[in-house]
Design an enzyme around this catalytic site. Sequence first.
Site, PDB file in Angstrom:
ATOM      1  N   GLU A  39     -21.218 -14.108   7.512  1.00 34.02           N
ATOM      2  CA  GLU A  39     -21.275 -12.539   7.364  1.00 34.02           C
ATOM      3  C   GLU A  39     -22.750 -12.297   6.823  1.00 34.02           C
ATOM      4  O   GLU A  39     -23.278 -12.844   6.112  1.00 34.02           O
ATOM      5  CB  GLU A  39     -20.257 -12.239   6.536  1.00 34.02           C
ATOM      6  CG  GLU A  39     -20.257 -10.631   6.074  1.00 34.02           C
ATOM      7  CD  GLU A  39     -20.411  -9.925   7.479  1.00 34.02           C
ATOM      8  OE1 GLU A  39     -20.881  -8.684   7.552  1.00 34.02           O
ATOM      9  OE2 GLU A  39     -19.538 -10.096   8.250  1.00 34.02           O
ATOM     10  N   CYS A  47     -14.427  -2.263   9.037  1.00 32.36           N
ATOM     11  CA  CYS A  47     -12.881  -1.553   8.614  1.00 32.36           C
ATOM     12  C   CYS A  47     -12.812  -1.303   7.003  1.00 32.36           C
ATOM     13  O   CYS A  47     -12.677  -0.444   6.722  1.00 32.36           O
ATOM     14  CB  CYS A  47     -12.000  -2.613   9.013  1.00 32.36           C
ATOM     15  SG  CYS A  47     -10.300  -2.078   8.536  1.00 32.36           S
ATOM     16  N   TYR A 189      -9.809   9.696  18.256  1.00 35.11           N
ATOM     17  CA  TYR A 189      -9.374   9.323  16.876  1.00 35.11           C
ATOM     18  C   TYR A 189     -10.382   9.647  15.857  1.00 35.11           C
ATOM     19  O   TYR A 189     -10.020  10.163  14.648  1.00 35.11           O
ATOM     20  CB  TYR A 189      -8.436   8.305  16.778  1.00 35.11           C
ATOM     21  CG  TYR A 189      -9.187   7.032  16.660  1.00 35.11           C
ATOM     22  CD1 TYR A 189      -9.737   6.437  15.516  1.00 35.11           C
ATOM     23  CD2 TYR A 189      -9.688   6.339  17.617  1.00 35.11           C
ATOM     24  CE1 TYR A 189     -10.285   5.196  15.222  1.00 35.11           C
ATOM     25  CE2 TYR A 189     -10.560   5.288  17.739  1.00 35.11           C
ATOM     26  CZ  TYR A 189     -10.552   4.581  16.378  1.00 35.11           C
ATOM     27  OH  TYR A 189     -11.415   3.477  16.316  1.00 35.11           O
ATOM     28  N   ILE A 190     -11.665   9.197  15.815  1.00 38.02           N
ATOM     29  CA  ILE A 190     -12.471   9.227  14.862  1.00 38.02           C
ATOM     30  C   ILE A 190     -12.843  10.728  14.710  1.00 38.02           C
ATOM     31  O   ILE A 190     -12.994  11.183  13.488  1.00 38.02           O
ATOM     32  CB  ILE A 190     -13.702   8.159  14.842  1.00 38.02           C
ATOM     33  CG1 ILE A 190     -13.205   6.889  14.945  1.00 38.02           C
ATOM     34  CG2 ILE A 190     -14.824   8.608  13.811  1.00 38.02           C
ATOM     35  CD1 ILE A 190     -14.505   5.826  15.317  1.00 38.02           C
ATOM     36  N   ALA A 305     -19.228  11.091  17.423  1.00 39.56           N
ATOM     37  CA  ALA A 305     -17.986  10.300  17.353  1.00 39.56           C
ATOM     38  C   ALA A 305     -17.223  10.007  18.797  1.00 39.56           C
ATOM     39  O   ALA A 305     -16.316  10.581  19.063  1.00 39.56           O
ATOM     40  CB  ALA A 305     -16.983  10.924  16.500  1.00 39.56           C
ATOM     41  N   HIS A 480      19.465   7.989   2.586  1.00 41.08           N
ATOM     42  CA  HIS A 480      19.342   9.498   2.682  1.00 41.08           C
ATOM     43  C   HIS A 480      19.045  10.092   1.263  1.00 41.08           C
ATOM     44  O   HIS A 480      19.301   9.686   0.252  1.00 41.08           O
ATOM     45  CB  HIS A 480      20.956  10.164   3.036  1.00 41.08           C
ATOM     46  CG  HIS A 480      20.832  11.774   3.130  1.00 41.08           C
ATOM     47  ND1 HIS A 480      20.114  12.513   4.006  1.00 41.08           N
ATOM     48  CD2 HIS A 480      21.227  12.509   2.165  1.00 41.08           C
ATOM     49  CE1 HIS A 480      20.518  13.608   3.917  1.00 41.08           C
ATOM     50  NE2 HIS A 480      20.991  13.899   2.736  1.00 41.08           N
TER      51      HIS A 480
END
Length: 504
Positions: A39, A47, A189-190, A305, A480
């Site tokens: 990484e 994310c 969506y972003i 975006a 419920h």
Amino acid sequence: MVVGDVTTGTEVLVIGAGPAGYVAAIRAGQLDLDVTLVEKDAYGGTCLNYGCIPSKAMITATDIAHEARHAEAMGIHADPAIDLSGMVGWKDDVVSQLTSGVEKLCKANGVNLLEGTATFVDENTARIAHGGEGQGSETIEFEHAIVATGSRPISIPDFSFDDPPVLNSRQALSLESVPDSMAVVGAGYIGMELANVFAKLGTDVTVIEMMDSILPGYDDDLKRPVKKRAEDLGIDFHFGYTASEWYEPGVDIRVVAEPVDGAAANGGSEAPRASETGSGESASASRETIEDERLELDVETVLIAVGREPVSDALDLEAAGVETDEGGFIETDSRARTTVDHIYAVGDVAGEPMLAHTGSAEGQVAAEVIAGEPAALDHQAMPAVVFTDPEIATVGMTETEAAEAGFDPVVGQFPFRASGRALTTGESDGFVKVVAEEDDGFVLGASIVGPEASELIAELGLAIELGATLEDVAATVHAHPTLGESVMEAAENALSRAIHTLNR
């Protein structure tokens, strides 16, 4: 002093520690494989660090403030003060807790962690360049490799993320003060999630979208409550426009947008023309004018975006013989294998659907295939969620898709306005819709728009995965009062026996 290049070996080399990569590495470790995870930035990837988790933290925080400010109907009168730096600090603490947890989980499962940037030398070798002066590099020979390098925000011409007024989603989530006005380019969506966040913070938001509606790809009945709620928040929309340039005529910046294909296609809240206002200004903080169908917005900042693109260009995939499509996405099969059998690709870099949970599922499949297990990914029960206000969630087929696939679909629907629990939360817009095969009742798909849609969709995803029928869902007693009862009622509606709504 430069550290000399050394060569090591591993059974499985995982490149990228986002939700696809770290899950693949942990699963491979659980299967007793020797795993090395590389990484270059931060464990958890986009994310956890810059996308899913930070944005949902900010959505939650701004929802709390907005709900408190508009709870007069419940007898609550409040005007909460927002400390954006404090909010961002809380968000960062959440992120830090999760990313440190990922690192601990990897180590606990025997994963070797390596910081650096990986590039392929050939189909069995990669070179890892370590960051920092004098850190050098090393060579890793591998039996299998899993590419999980993710995606990054797409930029558009003349809007560089290096310019302070121009933001991508990562930068927007780290602002130190609330902007007075913002143009959001892109109503996916972003764009829609962050438009809601900033509108609830008090920013005057205008959305520019080249298509004719928000959230392309979602059915109109799902989008309608989201667009109405956004307009209630004061968000203005201009559809059929593309942002072409920006410049600084004064204190604010001016964003210029042109009609798509030269044709005016404004399907949202149209700005008044200069001749209609007398002063050339609208009543909102972002001054907007339309001259000869060209849109000009004076705003403090602009958020781009328009989508995301794969991070595959720096891997030197050609050296390993791995092929990509024209967009740079790595082509894979149902077992996550690329054009080179022992090299796999998972997550956003492997293309649509670009969802964190899809990447995690692909990562597990790749690890299991490497370990010799008969794993493969089935997308039929893969959920998708948009964390707008209200939320949208889908899984499986729509009614149209089911008919096109040769099924004879039956649809059941239950409105949240008929849900006692939804009414007690003050959030009753939207519905639950279930699609099933009419003859045998097998659940084929579902869509939800409304409160907690992201949570409710899991039950219907499980129904599809298990091959459950409408009768199975309807006969399952739901507590419920809960929102989950709406799922049961939608199934009953498809069977023409719903109690709390009129039957089809």
